[in-house]
Design an enzyme around this catalytic site. Sequence first.
Site, PDB file in Angstrom:
ATOM      1  N   GLY A  12      27.984 -45.537 -37.361  1.00  0.00           N
ATOM      2  CA  GLY A  12      27.761 -44.117 -37.593  1.00  0.00           C
ATOM      3  C   GLY A  12      28.780 -43.448 -38.493  1.00  0.00           C
ATOM      4  CD  GLU A  55      30.505 -43.650 -44.947  1.00  0.00           C
ATOM      5  OE1 GLU A  55      29.742 -44.595 -44.661  1.00  0.00           O
ATOM      6  OE2 GLU A  55      30.108 -42.491 -45.148  1.00  0.00           O
ATOM      7  N   GLY A  56      34.639 -45.882 -45.895  1.00  0.00           N
ATOM      8  CA  GLY A  56      34.672 -47.314 -46.132  1.00  0.00           C
ATOM      9  C   GLY A  56      33.316 -47.952 -45.915  1.00  0.00           C
ATOM     10  CG  ASP A 115      24.262 -50.636 -39.215  1.00  0.00           C
ATOM     11  OD1 ASP A 115      24.278 -49.925 -40.235  1.00  0.00           O
ATOM     12  OD2 ASP A 115      23.674 -51.729 -39.148  1.00  0.00           O
ATOM     13  N   PRO A 167      26.401 -37.381 -29.131  1.00  0.00           N
ATOM     14  CG  PRO A 167      25.025 -35.729 -28.235  1.00  0.00           C
ATOM     15  CD  PRO A 167      26.287 -35.912 -29.030  1.00  0.00           C
ATOM     16  CE  LYS A 180      29.354 -46.717 -47.779  1.00  0.00           C
ATOM     17  NZ  LYS A 180      29.622 -46.832 -46.336  1.00  0.00           N
ATOM     18  CG  LEU A 232      25.658 -38.771 -37.657  1.00  0.00           C
ATOM     19  CD1 LEU A 232      24.666 -37.815 -38.312  1.00  0.00           C
ATOM     20  CD2 LEU A 232      25.095 -39.324 -36.345  1.00  0.00           C
TER      21      LEU A 232
END
Length: 221
Positions: free
Chosen positions: A13, A112-113, A11, A201, A33, A16
């Site tokens: 990010g 993505e891991g 978590d 941000p 993924k 994202l």
Amino acid sequence: MTYFVTGTDTDCGKTLVSSALLTAVAGETVGFKPVASGCEKTEQGLRNSDALALMAASSIKLPYDDINPFAFAPAIAPHIAAAEQNVALTPARIQAQLNMAQHLGADFVLVEGAGGWRLPLSEGHYMSEVVQAMSLPVILVVGMKLGCLNHALLTIEAIERDGIVIAGWVSNQVDSTMKNQQENLASLQQMISAPFLGHIPHLENATAQNAAKHLNVTLLA
């Protein structure tokens, strides 16, 4: 070019940032993924929100099972979920599924891991072994929260010890109430020698498009 996206923690990010990178880069893009737990049961089969986000951000559209070949319903560590279903989650099997990415004609490929760098797999293996076998440069996502300096530096040490190049890193403000945000970011920039691709941000509307505005993909080799 193909990159592996890892993070300082679960978590932080990764999805994202991965989606934002796929959105920001020009040309044909695709994100994978390979291993995901916490998948939802649908009429089409198990579906993972992270994998679906990568599919939406990719310009090359592939079947879901190609994007996420190892999907598990329980929201637990993938190697435990795999063991419960008698699935051999080995680096060789994962790499075999990802080799097809080399034949897509894509300009930009992201893998993505799950979790962090040393994600356990079956039989005492780790996801990092897949990255080593494929010699993939890494993009590190640092989840900005208390403790992130230690997490970032330890992750970088492990990646570099494994002989892997860190192509760049992104800071993602997961904790909007974190004290001394700018000071912590400045410390990371001073201590990490890899290219700094940008700081995302805390976004009220955390879409790939909005996050992409904060990234400089030209710094990637």
